[in-house]
Design a protein around this motif. Structure first.
Motif, PDB file in Angstrom:
ATOM      1  N   TRP A 147       0.825  -1.203   0.000  1.00  0.00           N
ATOM      2  CA  TRP A 147       0.000   0.000   0.000  1.00  0.00           C
ATOM      3  C   TRP A 147       0.866   1.263   0.000  1.00  0.00           C
ATOM      4  O   TRP A 147       0.509   2.271  -0.616  1.00  0.00           O
ATOM      5  N   LEU A 148       2.025   1.188   0.674  1.00  0.00           N
ATOM      6  CA  LEU A 148       2.905   2.346   0.764  1.00  0.00           C
ATOM      7  C   LEU A 148       3.764   2.541  -0.492  1.00  0.00           C
ATOM      8  O   LEU A 148       4.334   3.619  -0.680  1.00  0.00           O
ATOM      9  N   THR A 149       3.860   1.519  -1.342  1.00  0.00           N
ATOM     10  CA  THR A 149       4.721   1.621  -2.536  1.00  0.00           C
ATOM     11  C   THR A 149       3.936   1.282  -3.810  1.00  0.00           C
ATOM     12  O   THR A 149       4.311   0.371  -4.551  1.00  0.00           O
ATOM     13  N   PRO A 150       2.876   2.021  -4.088  1.00  0.00           N
ATOM     14  CA  PRO A 150       2.102   1.715  -5.310  1.00  0.00           C
ATOM     15  C   PRO A 150       2.893   1.967  -6.596  1.00  0.00           C
ATOM     16  O   PRO A 150       2.598   1.369  -7.631  1.00  0.00           O
ATOM     17  N   PHE A 151       3.908   2.839  -6.503  1.00  0.00           N
ATOM     18  CA  PHE A 151       4.708   3.162  -7.680  1.00  0.00           C
ATOM     19  C   PHE A 151       5.508   1.961  -8.194  1.00  0.00           C
ATOM     20  O   PHE A 151       5.988   1.964  -9.323  1.00  0.00           O
ATOM     21  N   ASP A 194       4.329  -1.931 -11.122  1.00  0.00           N
ATOM     22  CA  ASP A 194       4.638  -2.347 -12.488  1.00  0.00           C
ATOM     23  C   ASP A 194       6.062  -2.845 -12.650  1.00  0.00           C
ATOM     24  O   ASP A 194       6.486  -3.160 -13.773  1.00  0.00           O
ATOM     25  N   TRP A 195       6.810  -2.906 -11.568  1.00  0.00           N
ATOM     26  CA  TRP A 195       8.188  -3.384 -11.682  1.00  0.00           C
ATOM     27  C   TRP A 195       8.193  -4.881 -11.994  1.00  0.00           C
ATOM     28  O   TRP A 195       7.349  -5.649 -11.519  1.00  0.00           O
ATOM     29  N   TRP A 215      12.970  -7.563  -9.224  1.00  0.00           N
ATOM     30  CA  TRP A 215      13.169  -6.297  -8.534  1.00  0.00           C
ATOM     31  C   TRP A 215      12.018  -5.945  -7.591  1.00  0.00           C
ATOM     32  O   TRP A 215      12.235  -5.430  -6.495  1.00  0.00           O
ATOM     33  N   LEU A 216      10.796  -6.232  -8.005  1.00  0.00           N
ATOM     34  CA  LEU A 216       9.650  -5.920  -7.154  1.00  0.00           C
ATOM     35  C   LEU A 216       9.735  -6.688  -5.835  1.00  0.00           C
ATOM     36  O   LEU A 216       9.577  -6.124  -4.745  1.00  0.00           O
ATOM     37  N   GLY A 217       9.998  -8.000  -5.938  1.00  0.00           N
ATOM     38  CA  GLY A 217      10.087  -8.820  -4.728  1.00  0.00           C
ATOM     39  C   GLY A 217      11.238  -8.429  -3.836  1.00  0.00           C
ATOM     40  O   GLY A 217      11.100  -8.372  -2.607  1.00  0.00           O
ATOM     41  N   LEU A 218      12.392  -8.128  -4.442  1.00  0.00           N
ATOM     42  CA  LEU A 218      13.562  -7.737  -3.655  1.00  0.00           C
ATOM     43  C   LEU A 218      13.332  -6.406  -2.949  1.00  0.00           C
ATOM     44  O   LEU A 218      13.667  -6.246  -1.767  1.00  0.00           O
ATOM     45  N   PHE A 219      12.757  -5.454  -3.678  1.00  0.00           N
ATOM     46  CA  PHE A 219      12.529  -4.132  -3.110  1.00  0.00           C
ATOM     47  C   PHE A 219      11.554  -4.179  -1.948  1.00  0.00           C
ATOM     48  O   PHE A 219      11.842  -3.693  -0.849  1.00  0.00           O
ATOM     49  N   ARG A 220      10.400  -4.797  -2.182  1.00  0.00           N
ATOM     50  CA  ARG A 220       9.395  -4.842  -1.120  1.00  0.00           C
ATOM     51  C   ARG A 220       9.808  -5.784   0.005  1.00  0.00           C
ATOM     52  O   ARG A 220       9.460  -5.555   1.176  1.00  0.00           O
ATOM     53  N   GLY A 221      10.549  -6.825  -0.313  1.00  0.00           N
ATOM     54  CA  GLY A 221      11.032  -7.728   0.729  1.00  0.00           C
ATOM     55  C   GLY A 221      12.011  -7.028   1.661  1.00  0.00           C
ATOM     56  O   GLY A 221      11.943  -7.184   2.888  1.00  0.00           O
ATOM     57  N   ALA A 222      12.918  -6.215   1.067  1.00  0.00           N
ATOM     58  CA  ALA A 222      13.870  -5.468   1.892  1.00  0.00           C
ATOM     59  C   ALA A 222      13.153  -4.454   2.766  1.00  0.00           C
ATOM     60  O   ALA A 222      13.477  -4.287   3.948  1.00  0.00           O
TER      61      ALA A 222
END
Length: 278
Positions: A56-60, A63-64, A68-75
């Motif tokens: 919810w905090l990273t809607p931007f 579309d990744w 990269w999407l999993g790594l970014f949100r996982g971190a």
């Protein structure tokens, strides 16, 4: 480095003191157990909703592509949960001390009495002490939140964010954990928060030697409940050290058998033992 070892020693001595007073140990675990149940429920709920909150905090980032999407949100999820855990470690102590204020104050007094037969008293009514403790604990929590936010942001730095930042986080948690615990003895001596922080900063290695191992212990399930009474006893010794008071028992005076043996069960100058006979 001597101060570092001394800080660890006070933590051990506090646990040893409580082991010699098992009845007090049992009573001291009750407030910590009550607080722990609430915190465990909150952390479980937080763990279940962390992924949704990060999304919810990273809607931007919707579309990744992978990975990269999993790594970014996982971190982000790890950093967010770690920050909440850091906050929980500090506030757990503050809440437990508030819940068990009468007991822990009496426990700290008993440690003082066992050393030199004198237990300083604030002279304030209980409601006033609770109000001061709540106000000062809130101030400490705000400081922890600010530090936690800074560490959360610094966690994005390559290499440093995954190595040095977590270590710094444990040091900060240990410092403020020690502040909360020594406050029990120092508030009875009418030492305000600003002065307590100055004293702690003047002996950083002593404080970290006590607080960092305790922080690590608090990460072990149920360990916080078991070690909390001893942590208060050890923090009383540390507080006495900061103020230049003796931290080992004085030689027994002639005929003073109760205090001379290190058992705070005798009457002493402040009347009978507040915890009653063991």
């Amino acid at each position: 480095m001597r101060d570092l070892a001394t800080g660890v020693g006070y933590l051990i001595k506090g646990q040893r003191w409580m082991a010699q007073h098992p009845r007090s140990w049992g009573f001291g675990m009750v407030p910590a157990l009550i607080t722990l149940v609430g915190y465990v429920a909150a952390l479980i709920a937080l763990g279940l909703w962390t992924d949704d909150a990060i999304s919810w905090l990273t809607p931007f980032a919707d579309d990744w592509g992978t990975p990269w999407l999993g790594l970014f949100r996982g971190a982000l999820a790890v950093l967010f949960f770690g920050g909440c855990l850091l906050l929980a470690l500090i506030t757990f102590t503050a809440v437990t001390l508030l819940v068990g204020q009468p007991f822990y104050e009496s426990l700290s007094e008993r440690v003082d009495l066992s050393l030199d037969g004198h237990a300083p008293e604030s002279g304030l009514p209980l409601w006033r002490e609770l109000l001061i403790a709540l106000r000062e604990s809130t101030t400490v929590v705000i400081r922890v939140v600010l530090w936690g936010t800074l560490l959360f942001v610094a966690g994005f730095l390559p290499v440093i964010g995954q190595t040095a930042i977590p270590a710094i986080g444990f040091c900060i948690a240990g410092f403020f954990l020690t502040e909360e615990l020594t406050a029990v003895a120092l508030q009875r001596r009418r030492v305000p928060l600003a002065e307590r922080l100055r004293l702690l900063r003047s002996r950083k290695l002593l404080v970290l030697g006590f607080g960092v191992p305790l922080t690590l212990l608090f990460l072990v399930p149920l360990a916080a409940v078991v070690v909390m009474p001893g942590a208060v006893a050890g923090a009383t010794l540390l507080a006495r050290d900061l103020l230049g008071e003796p931290t080992s028992q004085d030689p027994p005076a002639s005929g003073d058998t109760a205090l001379g043996t290190g058992i705070p069960g005798g009457p002493g100058p402040h009347g009978p033992d507040p915890m009653g006979p063991r």
